[in-house]
Design an enzyme around this catalytic site. Structure first.
Site, PDB file in Angstrom:
ATOM      1  N   HIS A 144     -10.302  -1.004   5.294  1.00  0.00           N
ATOM      2  CA  HIS A 144      -9.887  -0.317   6.515  1.00  0.00           C
ATOM      3  C   HIS A 144     -10.542   1.050   6.689  1.00  0.00           C
ATOM      4  CE1 HIS A 144      -7.461   1.265   3.279  1.00  0.00           C
ATOM      5  NE2 HIS A 144      -7.102   2.277   4.042  1.00  0.00           N
ATOM      6  N   ASP A 145     -11.164   1.575   5.623  1.00  0.00           N
ATOM      7  CA  ASP A 145     -11.811   2.885   5.675  1.00  0.00           C
ATOM      8  C   ASP A 145     -13.335   2.803   5.718  1.00  0.00           C
ATOM      9  OD1 ASP A 145      -9.534   4.451   5.686  1.00  0.00           O
ATOM     10  OD2 ASP A 145      -9.436   4.618   3.508  1.00  0.00           O
ATOM     11  N   ASP A 169       0.871  -1.174   0.000  1.00  0.00           N
ATOM     12  CA  ASP A 169       0.000   0.000   0.000  1.00  0.00           C
ATOM     13  C   ASP A 169       0.906   1.222   0.000  1.00  0.00           C
ATOM     14  OD1 ASP A 169      -2.094   1.811   0.318  1.00  0.00           O
ATOM     15  OD2 ASP A 169      -3.141   0.529   1.741  1.00  0.00           O
TER      16      ASP A 169
END
Length: 563
Positions: free
Chosen positions: A331-332, A98
């Protein structure tokens, strides 16, 4: 048919700080990931996407990078990463990093120099401007609320940060920045990583002159997305990155690109564009957000007809021209079973249904850690238990505006990014087996009911449903490359679609709600040839499929027919 390995892969996303802690400091680490490679291999996935592990002050959980070529000490060392890469490759698993190219940490050496003086050689590595009329240079609003500008007393100027004030935006008009980023990307590729997820890549170019955004409400700041999102020169920069670096490696790339539809996405992922393999779209993530107000925090009920329209559009426009990245949560985003399913009475059934939907679409499926066991949202009673900077900023902003705390917390329980960031639930031991210390964020209290150890013991668990879906995708080429067609477009409860390739036709039937609606299938479907591939309910001997039949709550079935 343009076949690629990354089209045929399934990706598992790891949020390392919350995955598994092996040294008792309450923070997940690289050796924790390494210890679970066999678990992931057994699930059947092909690629592990690891959220940022670079050296970072950790103001935004690693998305504020202070050294792109070092590892955050809490996660381990570069030797740990090299070993992880070797161990993954030995199992046939690939590693996708990432990577944040839009901004760095304010503790990055470049920014430390940049802010030291106006004549520093690295001053122009970031976006600096003088104030205007006693305030910021323009009225743009940060994604984390407030102005995108932070005043710096050292040089009496402001620097831009689309996200946290600790994440200053790089100036991608500076060739030295471009060259430095290219060198860093290639350094990781030479190390052997198998791809990148490019965070916030749509924002690396800002509108010329940095003009004010439209401001009909005369607010101090305004979200001027069209002035810093998906501008034309983004494509020039990405094509340049591809031609100079990415082209020389057999990797996969996915970009985080908010604010666009499938037609605009083809500018990034079109087969002839030479930019990215796929992008994450956000249209289906915005179905429960009312327009205006506080963005995603302004919640409204989502409906199935809108979901059908969005997903069908992406499936149709990108077919044989580009490639989809399919996901429900990350994750968001909140946990999918809490957001689009039923995380109480029908948690297992709805989690399996949602998984079936994603894995039978055209595009690369993404599984977020814990999704394969049906992990749910959390509802911490105190704001003190939350860690996400976006959530904390929203809470403070709403409290300052006089909104009752109870009302604020109800919104946070539904939409906070921390919903997806609580520790992975491995077993029923203390702290869900995540750590022997005190976790950086509290574990969801339902870990005794929802955990990996119990899922592996139950042959009818959500885990084994995911495993079956992944295996089917590897077995049937129609699931990967077949053409999508929506059926029963106006049905408000049932989502039915087909995938067709050559003589094979896939029929996917999904009940998105807890009712028992009656389904009448089109007469042109050749049901006499049917083979049931997977279902989330026990099915009778003759599978009771007919032109008209009644579905059970959140039922999902997938059939193979002759085209």
């Amino acid at each position: 048919m343009n076949k690629k390995w990354w089209k045929e892969s399934v990706v598992y996303q790891i949020y390392p700080i919350s995955f598994l802690d092996t040294n008792g400091d309450g923070i997940g680490d690289l050796r924790g990931i390494m210890s679970k490679l066999d678990y992931l291999k057994d699930l059947g996935i092909d690629v592990i996407w690891i959220c940022p592990i670079y050296k970072s002050p950790n103001h935004d959980n690693g998305y504020d990078i202070s050294d792109y070529q070092d590892i955050m000490k809490e996660f381990g060392t570069m030797d740990d990463f090299d070993l992880l890469l070797r161990e993954a490759h030995a199992r046939g698993l690939k590693i996708m990093m990432d990577l944040v190219l839009n901004h760095t940490s304010d503790e990055h050496p470049w920014f430390i120099e940049s802010r030291s003086s106006k004549d520093n050689p690295k001053r122009d590595y970031y976006i600096w401007r003088k104030g205007k009329n006693g305030g910021p240079p323009n009225n743009w609003e940060s994604y984390f609320s407030g102005s995108v500008w932070k005043y710096d007393e050292t040089t009496d100027e402001y620097y831009m940060h689309l996200y946290s004030k600790h994440q200053p935006d790089l100036n991608w008009e500076n060739q030295r920045v471009i060259d430095g980023m290219h060198e860093m990307v290639e350094w990781w590729l030479k190390k052997g990583v198998d791809g990148f997820r490019f965070d916030a890549i749509a924002h690396i170019v800002k509108a010329a002159g940095l003009p004010d955004g439209d401001n009909p409400n005369h607010l101090p700041t305004v979200r001027a997305y069209d002035l810093f999102s998906n501008l034309e020169n983004v494509h020039t920069l990405l094509n340049n990155l591809y031609e100079r670096v990415l082209f020389h490696y057999d990797i996969m790339t996915v970009g985080e690109t908010s604010g666009l539809g499938p037609e605009q996405a083809l500018s990034y992922v079109g087969d002839t564009r030479n930019e990215l393999n796929m992008v994450f779209q956000f249209e289906h993530m915005q179905l429960d957000a009312a327009s205006g107000g506080s963005g995603k925090w302004n919640i409204r009920p989502w409906n199935l007809l809108e979901l059908k329209k969005v997903m069908s559009n992406w499936q149709t426009v990108l077919h044989e021209q580009g490639w989809n990245a399919n996901y429900w949560c990350n994750h968001d985003q909140p946990r999918s079973v809490s957001r689009f399913g039923d995380d109480t009475r029908y948690r297992v059934e709805s989690a399996k249904m949602l998984a079936t939907f994603i894995h039978m679409l055209e595009g690369t499926p993404y599984i977020y850690q814990g999704e394969e066991i049906g992990m749910t949202n959390i509802a911490f009673q105190s704001i003190d238990d939350y860690r996400d900077v976006e959530t904390l900023n929203f809470y403070e902003e709403q409290m300052n505006e006089g909104v009752p705390e109870e009302k604020i917390m109800q919104v946070i329980w539904k939409k906070s990014r921390d919903n997806a960031r609580t520790p992975m639930q491995w077993n029923i031991s203390e702290e869900a087996g995540f750590t022997k210390g005190r976790p950086w964020i509290r574990v969801n209290s339902n870990y005794a009911l929802i955990n990996v150890e119990d899922a592996l013991k139950d042959p009818d668990s959500i885990y084994y449903h995911y495993k079956k879906l992944i295996a089917l995708r590897k077995e049937h080429e129609v699931i990967v490359y077949g053409k999508y067609e929506l059926l029963l477009a106006d049905d408000e409860e049932i989502y039915v679609y087909t995938r067709t390739l050559g003589g094979s036709r896939l029929l996917v039937i999904l009940n998105f709600f807890g009712n028992e609606p009656e389904l009448t299938l089109p007469h042109d479907l050749n049901l006499d040839t049917r083979e049931l591939l997977v279902s989330n309910y026990p099915v009778k001997g003759d599978d009771d499929l007919s032109q008209t039949f009644r579905l059970r709550p959140y039922e999902a079935r997938v059939y193979m027919l002759k085209a």
